[in-house]
Design a protein around this motif. Structure first.
Motif, short mmCIF file in Angstrom:
data_model
loop_
_atom_site.label_atom_id
_atom_site.label_comp_id
_atom_site.label_asym_id
_atom_site.label_seq_id
_atom_site.Cartn_x
_atom_site.Cartn_y
_atom_site.Cartn_z
N MET A 1 4.56 10.14 8.64
CA MET A 1 3.91 8.72 8.55
C MET A 1 4.82 7.87 8.46
O MET A 1 4.77 6.56 8.81
CB MET A 1 3.78 8.78 6.59
CG MET A 1 2.84 9.71 6.18
SD MET A 1 1.07 9.43 6.74
CE MET A 1 1.27 7.55 6.08
N GLU A 2 6.23 7.51 8.14
CA GLU A 2 7.01 7.22 8.55
C GLU A 2 6.31 6.44 10.02
O GLU A 2 8.01 5.96 10.77
CB GLU A 2 9.09 7.74 8.21
CG GLU A 2 9.15 7.57 7.07
CD GLU A 2 8.66 5.71 6.72
OE1 GLU A 2 9.47 5.30 7.15
OE2 GLU A 2 8.43 5.90 5.72
N VAL B 1 1.15 -1.29 0.26
CA VAL B 1 0.32 0.13 0.00
C VAL B 1 0.56 0.97 -0.10
O VAL B 1 1.78 1.38 0.92
CB VAL B 1 -1.07 0.42 1.05
CG1 VAL B 1 -1.80 1.34 1.08
CG2 VAL B 1 -1.58 -1.24 1.35
N ASP B 2 0.84 2.22 -0.73
CA ASP B 2 1.87 3.29 -0.57
C ASP B 2 0.81 4.47 -0.70
O ASP B 2 -0.16 4.43 -0.91
CB ASP B 2 2.23 3.79 -2.65
CG ASP B 2 0.96 3.56 -3.69
OD1 ASP B 2 0.04 4.01 -3.26
OD2 ASP B 2 1.59 3.43 -4.90
N ASN C 1 4.53 1.54 1.30
CA ASN C 1 5.64 1.93 0.11
C ASN C 1 5.65 3.59 0.59
O ASN C 1 4.36 4.12 -0.40
CB ASN C 1 5.01 1.48 -0.51
CG ASN C 1 5.99 1.77 -2.06
OD1 ASN C 1 6.91 1.62 -2.41
ND2 ASN C 1 5.35 0.81 -3.64
N HIS C 2 5.94 4.58 0.33
CA HIS C 2 6.74 5.53 0.11
C HIS C 2 7.10 5.73 -1.18
O HIS C 2 8.24 5.32 -1.57
CB HIS C 2 7.87 6.22 1.50
CG HIS C 2 8.24 7.79 1.27
ND1 HIS C 2 9.64 8.56 1.27
CD2 HIS C 2 7.44 8.86 1.01
CE1 HIS C 2 9.76 9.41 0.91
NE2 HIS C 2 8.83 9.51 0.75
N VAL C 3 6.83 6.72 -1.98
CA VAL C 3 6.25 7.32 -3.76
C VAL C 3 7.01 8.44 -2.84
O VAL C 3 5.91 9.16 -3.23
CB VAL C 3 5.75 7.06 -4.65
CG1 VAL C 3 5.91 6.97 -5.33
CG2 VAL C 3 5.22 5.62 -4.36
N HIS D 1 -1.21 7.69 -9.74
CA HIS D 1 -0.14 7.13 -10.18
C HIS D 1 0.42 6.89 -8.36
O HIS D 1 1.52 5.75 -8.65
CB HIS D 1 0.60 7.58 -10.29
CG HIS D 1 0.25 8.31 -12.42
ND1 HIS D 1 0.40 7.88 -12.73
CD2 HIS D 1 0.25 9.63 -12.16
CE1 HIS D 1 -0.07 7.98 -14.33
NE2 HIS D 1 -0.24 8.96 -14.06
N VAL D 2 -0.25 7.63 -7.67
CA VAL D 2 -0.44 6.79 -6.30
C VAL D 2 -1.58 6.93 -5.08
O VAL D 2 -2.47 7.45 -5.86
CB VAL D 2 0.97 7.97 -5.02
CG1 VAL D 2 2.02 7.28 -6.14
CG2 VAL D 2 0.10 9.29 -5.49
N SER D 3 -2.32 5.67 -4.14
CA SER D 3 -3.40 5.96 -4.19
C SER D 3 -3.91 6.44 -3.15
O SER D 3 -4.84 6.87 -2.61
CB SER D 3 -3.33 4.59 -3.71
OG SER D 3 -2.27 4.41 -2.15
#
Length: 326
Positions: A173-174, A158-159, A185-187, A203-205
């Motif tokens: 968030m971390e 889950v990103d 999953n960090h983008v 492109h990201v959720s």
């Protein structure tokens, strides 16, 4: 003999200053600014930081009698351009930068060619962000707890996007993921505008960011699931905070303005006074309401003291999250 030596020494210094600049240092400060000033914004145009800095630059420029030109130079979570300025710009007040909190964190996360505490002249503390977590309006995640539940079922799959590694939207968030015992999953993206488009484009959720998402939330394209302040916002009072949901994370990430080290204190004071008057302008107060941000005024000395304390505190956080430089 000693008295003669000291007199010659100071005369030589004064002559050197005059020869190098064409005028005494006090005259330079008195005449400052004699040309336009460049304000580096280390994030792309169009985001909340850019919107804020552009208005402040316009208002402060009127106070100084010279335009302040905004130069967007994104990269490395807002640290690339300020770090370059510290190494290459003259300490004459004509090049200054927005100084985000990521400057105090990146030095713990990797080796840098600059020191955030000793390579800058702190000018003024300005504001802090309202951070939020948003998804597209058609997302299956109706609440933040839905998002965390999905992350528990699929660890690492889950990103979410943020404005870059080491920025406050990333680190908060971390910290939250650690407290919730999930793996996300960090983008990373270059900045706010790029991140908004990535989320809208699917492109990201999800995204963690400051209030660059406000118009999309109000316009119905995004759903705001969470904010990270001490209390709920006035603008979105129905949205819970991470603190009240039990995730134990509160962040506003204060920021301000700084220049290269060694600036003339009189020039620093002129810049401080102009930006302080800009902060007191009704147009600035109106923008703060739009961005859902609070003013965070600090004198240059108080801003520097806060930075020293935040630098020490964040070192412990970054080490605990396992993100410290090896």
């Amino acid at each position: 003999m000693s008295r003669t030596f000291h007199r010659r020494h100071w005369l030589a210094l004064a002559a050197a200053t005059l020869a190098a600049t064409g005028m005494p240092a006090w005259t330079q400060a008195q005449n400052f600014p004699a040309k336009p000033i460049t304000l580096i914004v280390p994030f792309p145009a169009g985001g909340s930081t850019d919107r804020h800095m552009r208005l402040l630059a316009e208002l402060a420029g009127k106070q100084l009698g010279q335009p302040i030109i905004v130069d967007n130079k994104p990269g490395a979570g807002g640290t690339l351009a300020p770090g370059a300025m510290a190494r290459t710009a003259k300490a004459d007040g004509y090049t200054i930068t927005q100084f985000p909190m990521s400057m105090l964190r990146m030095a713990h996360m990797q080796k840098t060619a600059w020191n955030p505490l000793t390579d800058f002249s702190y000018i003024i503390g300005v504001s802090g962000y309202t951070f939020g977590f948003t998804v597209r309006s058609d997302s299956p995640y109706k609440s933040f707890n839905d998002y965390i539940a999905a992350a528990r079922k699929s660890p690492g799959a889950v990103d979410y996007g943020s404005t870059g590694a080491g920025t406050s939207p990333h680190l908060l968030m971390e910290e939250l993921a650690e407290n919730a015992k999930v793996q996300l999953n960090h983008v990373p993206f270059k900045g706010n505008a790029d991140l908004q488009q990535a989320l809208l484009g699917g492109h990201v959720s999800a995204q963690s960011d400051a209030t660059g998402w406000d118009k999309y939330v109000d316009g119905g394209q995004m759903r705001l699931l969470l904010t990270f302040g001490e209390k709920r916002t006035q603008r979105w009072p129905e949205v819970p905070t991470a603190k009240e949901l039990g995730y134990g994370v509160v962040s506003t990430s204060p920021y301000g303005l700084a220049g290269p080290k060694g600036m003339d204190p009189a020039v620093v004071q002129k810049l401080h006074d102009a930006f302080k008057k800009a902060m007191d302008d009704p147009r600035h107060a109106e923008l703060m309401l739009q961005l859902n941000q609070d003013a965070w005024y600090r004198s240059g000395a108080d801003f520097a003291q806060w930075a020293r304390e935040a630098f020490a505190k964040d070192r412990l956080l970054i080490e605990r999250l396992g993100l410290a430089a090896k």
